[in-house]
Design an enzyme around this catalytic site. Structure first.
Site, mmCIF file in Angstrom:
data_model
loop_
_atom_site.group_PDB
_atom_site.id
_atom_site.type_symbol
_atom_site.label_atom_id
_atom_site.label_comp_id
_atom_site.label_asym_id
_atom_site.label_seq_id
_atom_site.Cartn_x
_atom_site.Cartn_y
_atom_site.Cartn_z
ATOM 1 N N TYR A 1 -4.665 -10.000 10.149
ATOM 2 C CA TYR A 1 -5.701 -9.867 9.033
ATOM 3 C C TYR A 1 -6.985 -10.366 9.359
ATOM 4 O O TYR A 1 -8.041 -9.645 9.502
ATOM 5 C CB TYR A 1 -5.166 -10.588 7.881
ATOM 6 C CG TYR A 1 -3.931 -9.864 7.000
ATOM 7 C CD1 TYR A 1 -4.087 -9.062 5.795
ATOM 8 C CD2 TYR A 1 -2.640 -10.257 7.651
ATOM 9 C CE1 TYR A 1 -3.112 -8.649 5.197
ATOM 10 C CE2 TYR A 1 -1.476 -9.531 6.916
ATOM 11 C CZ TYR A 1 -1.714 -8.808 5.908
ATOM 12 O OH TYR A 1 -0.680 -8.385 5.189
ATOM 13 N N ASP B 1 8.277 -9.547 10.627
ATOM 14 C CA ASP B 1 7.825 -10.217 9.847
ATOM 15 C C ASP B 1 6.825 -11.729 10.035
ATOM 16 O O ASP B 1 5.929 -12.016 9.464
ATOM 17 C CB ASP B 1 8.564 -10.705 8.661
ATOM 18 C CG ASP B 1 8.055 -11.109 7.164
ATOM 19 O OD1 ASP B 1 7.337 -10.214 6.884
ATOM 20 O OD2 ASP B 1 8.432 -12.305 6.892
ATOM 21 N N GLU C 1 0.788 -1.042 0.003
ATOM 22 C CA GLU C 1 -0.095 0.258 -0.044
ATOM 23 C C GLU C 1 0.824 1.261 0.168
ATOM 24 O O GLU C 1 0.522 2.374 0.646
ATOM 25 C CB GLU C 1 -1.008 -0.079 1.324
ATOM 26 C CG GLU C 1 -0.413 0.008 2.498
ATOM 27 C CD GLU C 1 0.208 -1.278 2.969
ATOM 28 O OE1 GLU C 1 0.405 -1.396 4.373
ATOM 29 O OE2 GLU C 1 0.291 -2.369 2.413
ATOM 30 N N HIS D 1 -8.114 -3.977 -1.087
ATOM 31 C CA HIS D 1 -7.543 -4.063 0.203
ATOM 32 C C HIS D 1 -6.512 -2.803 0.344
ATOM 33 O O HIS D 1 -6.498 -1.952 1.412
ATOM 34 C CB HIS D 1 -6.913 -5.760 0.313
ATOM 35 C CG HIS D 1 -6.114 -5.485 1.300
ATOM 36 N ND1 HIS D 1 -6.600 -6.156 2.621
ATOM 37 C CD2 HIS D 1 -4.886 -5.468 1.904
ATOM 38 C CE1 HIS D 1 -5.782 -6.147 3.571
ATOM 39 N NE2 HIS D 1 -4.579 -5.748 3.316
ATOM 40 N N GLU E 1 -3.870 -4.072 9.719
ATOM 41 C CA GLU E 1 -4.434 -5.313 9.021
ATOM 42 C C GLU E 1 -5.874 -5.529 9.038
ATOM 43 O O GLU E 1 -6.714 -5.692 7.961
ATOM 44 C CB GLU E 1 -3.614 -6.192 8.885
ATOM 45 C CG GLU E 1 -2.241 -6.025 7.939
ATOM 46 C CD GLU E 1 -2.154 -5.573 6.414
ATOM 47 O OE1 GLU E 1 -3.107 -5.626 5.887
ATOM 48 O OE2 GLU E 1 -1.314 -5.047 6.169
ATOM 49 N N HIS F 1 -6.092 0.703 2.879
ATOM 50 C CA HIS F 1 -4.998 1.009 3.591
ATOM 51 C C HIS F 1 -4.740 2.785 3.561
ATOM 52 O O HIS F 1 -3.943 3.013 4.361
ATOM 53 C CB HIS F 1 -3.515 0.235 2.910
ATOM 54 C CG HIS F 1 -3.397 -1.046 3.816
ATOM 55 N ND1 HIS F 1 -3.180 -1.062 5.293
ATOM 56 C CD2 HIS F 1 -3.163 -2.320 3.113
ATOM 57 C CE1 HIS F 1 -2.865 -2.444 5.523
ATOM 58 N NE2 HIS F 1 -2.966 -3.048 4.268
#
Length: 618
Positions: free
Chosen positions: A398, A390, A286, A310, A333, A314
């Protein structure tokens, strides 16, 4: 302090919208976070002037990063740096001392720069190296047109520090300008105001006048062209993909308009998308004003464009209001998935949105099962200290985040929830927040205000899913499930039943094969529907997963899987297939493909598969 900050946030939003100011919040008190060496309460960057040269022969970016800083009587300022060659540093135009601290495998090095109490500007002269993780340099044969090289960056979560020395924390917002020199036959674009055509000398100038977090600074360079969709939306892509992409994403302006009706005016003037080569590790990223997107969503029927919804969402949840730390990633998210579903419902109806939500619910179930030995990682609020952020970028943030918000909506009513979300985005615009501040805002502006009791703490701080979760129903998916059941019983299937199925229905069909389905039954379905040669990458991915699970080798599928894994670098897709190999004791087969395919993957994807398969590239 809470009241003062809230008042200032409102004033800041008004000032930015009227003046497009470069100012960031001088009253900001930064919280300690584990993924940056910066000490922003002592000295913080507020604006970047980037002056770089992109050299495809050496695969090195070189130049300078100059920062305006706010200095709280500090004698030093600390930036994050990883795999960079720091040549020299200046403070207010004069050489100054600097040190690179001990290297950490996740965080890199602290770059400590000597300054004076009245220092207003620092400049770092540097080069990237062949270890720089954010950059992927592609040879012409790795692109769609196979005529020119290509470069793109991926900064999220903490990889911007591998191509720019910077205070790489999401809570630090800055504006930026850039001057970029590239080969004359190529075009450069960034997460900023962008050119619409190539310059004759390969020099490009950029401006991002709204303050953004460092992970959103991005660049792409290649043989690309632009085609507008509306006066504020358009597509960048390699020439051979441009027309296809423009058709695929032709609903972008309608998406922006629908989003604005829900939660307020789009704050970034332009919403463009660049379609990158297939090695891009995510579906989309995004980056403000210029979403980076995978070509795997170009299907010719607009069936996977929820990805664009999506990334557009963002622009409010993530870019406008940003998670202060990566422990709060669900704030980016979970909100975005909820907003995405609302955009899809507005444009394509509730059935389509519920099918997407049901698929997400299944993804969440798989994620929860995968974390059964690490239940702490199924909380929304995470503790990622000492870990790569990460690790937290999975379906929990999400889809559990989405389910939490959908359950909230069903508990308080859509009208009240929409008003709350719109107020949340507007009152926190161009700022960062964390979970605890969100809970305070939720209680004050929605729950307490309406006399509603809700188990917020259980949703956010406890593992798993609470019992009061919203139940997502899809009549179309129920029919798909019955089709699977009938086939298993009779070994026959009427093709007419599947006429008009969306890709989401096909994905649901394939994902619901029972474990004991026979190879002959798999073969029958492949013969009937030719799923092995599906042109839809999403359907192909789930079909390949099931083929591996059921030891099916017909219709040249082994070769197709190998080609797919070699040509596609989208992490979700390839990790799903490699995981199927591993779970079925076929790691040797996976490694045989991976050792060849790995060179086509971005470091984000390669690092994940290295860890999954236990592969050491050195």
């Amino acid at each position: 302090m809470k009241t003062l900050t809230s008042l200032f946030s409102c004033a800041l939003l008004l000032f930015i919208s009227c003046k497009n100011t470069k100012k960031t919040d001088p009253l900001m008190t930064y919280i300690e976070e584990p993924h940056s060496y910066a000490k922003p309460n002592k000295a913080v960057i507020t604006h970047l002037d980037l002056d770089i040269n992109v050299d495809f022969e050496t695969e090195i970016i070189s130049g300078s990063a100059s920062y305006l800083i706010t200095n709280n009587d500090a004698s030093e300022i600390i930036l994050d740096s990883k795999f960079l060659d720091i040549e020299k540093v200046q403070a207010d135009g004069k050489d100054t001392n600097f040190t690179l601290g001990d290297f950490d495998e996740i965080l890199g090095n602290p770059l400590t720069i000597s300054i004076k109490k009245d220092t207003k500007q620092i400049t770092v002269f540097y080069k990237t190296t062949n270890k720089t993780e954010a950059l992927q340099w592609l040879k012409p044969q790795q692109t769609a047109d196979k005529k020119a090289p290509f470069l793109f960056t991926q900064g999220q979560a903490i990889l911007t520090r591998t191509w720019i020395p910077i205070q790489d924390s999401p809570q630090i917002r800055l504006t930026y300008n850039a001057k970029v020199q590239v080969p004359a036959q190529l075009m450069a674009v960034m997460s900023a105001e962008n050119p619409k055509e190539k310059t004759p000398d390969g020099v490009y100038h950029f401006k991002m006048k709204q303050p953004i977090s460092p992970y959103l600074i991005a660049i792409a360079v290649g043989d690309i062209a632009y085609n507008p969709i509306s006066n504020r939306t358009g597509i960048y892509a390699e020439p051979s993909l441009l027309d296809k992409a423009v058709y695929e994403f032709s609903d972008m302006e309608n998406m922006v308009a629908s989003a604005e009706k829900l939660y307020g005016k789009y704050a970034w003037e332009q919403f463009d998308v660049i379609v990158l080569p297939p090695s891009f590790p995510f579906g989309g990223m995004e980056n403000p004003r210029l979403t980076f997107a995978t070509p795997t969503v170009i299907t010719g029927d607009k069936s996977l464009t929820s990805l664009i919804a999506h990334e557009l969402a963002h622009s409010w949840s993530g870019n406008l209001v940003t998670n202060a730390t990566w422990d709060d990633f669900w704030l980016n998210e979970g909100f975005t998935v909820y907003f995405e579903m609302r955009i899809m419902e507005a444009l394509y109806g509730k059935d389509r949105a519920n099918m997407l939500a049901r698929i997400g619910r299944q993804d969440l179930e798989e994620e929860l099962e995968g974390f059964k030995d690490a239940p702490e990682d199924t909380k929304l609020k995470l503790d990622l200290k000492g870990r790569n952020p990460d690790d937290g970028m999975n379906s929990i943030a999400y889809d559990k985040g989405y389910l939490f918000l959908r359950t909230l909506e069903e508990s308080v009513g859509r009208e009240k929830f929409d008003a709350f979300l719109k107020s949340y985005f507007q009152s926190h615009a161009f700022s960062t927040t964390n979970t605890e501040k969100f809970i305070d805002y939720l209680n004050e502006n929605l729950l307490d205000k309406n006399g509603i009791t809700f188990n917020t703490a259980e949703w956010i701080y406890e593992p798993g899913l609470p019992e009061n979760q919203a139940i997502i129903v899809s009549d179309k998916f129920e029919k798909v499930e019955k089709t699977v059941q009938d086939f298993v019983k009779t070994n026959t299937i009427d093709q007419a039943i599947t006429t008009g199925w969306t890709p989401q229905e096909w994905v649901h069909f394939v994902r619901n094969f029972p474990e004991d389905m026979s190879v002959e039954q798999i073969k029958t379905l492949d013969k009937t529907f030719n799923l092995t040669n599906s042109s839809n990458s999403y359907i192909a991915m789930v079909w390949y997963e099931q083929a591996i699970n059921h030891d099916y080798h017909g219709n040249n599928i082994d070769k197709n899987i190998e080609v797919f894994l070699t040509q596609v670098g989208r992490r979700w897709y390839v990790s799903t297939i490699y995981k199927a190999f591993k779970n079925n004791n076929k790691t040797d087969e996976a490694l045989a493909i991976y050792k060849y395919a790995r060179k086509n993957y971005h470091s984000v994807t390669a690092n994940t598969i290295d860890d999954m398969l236990g592969y050491n590239p050195e």
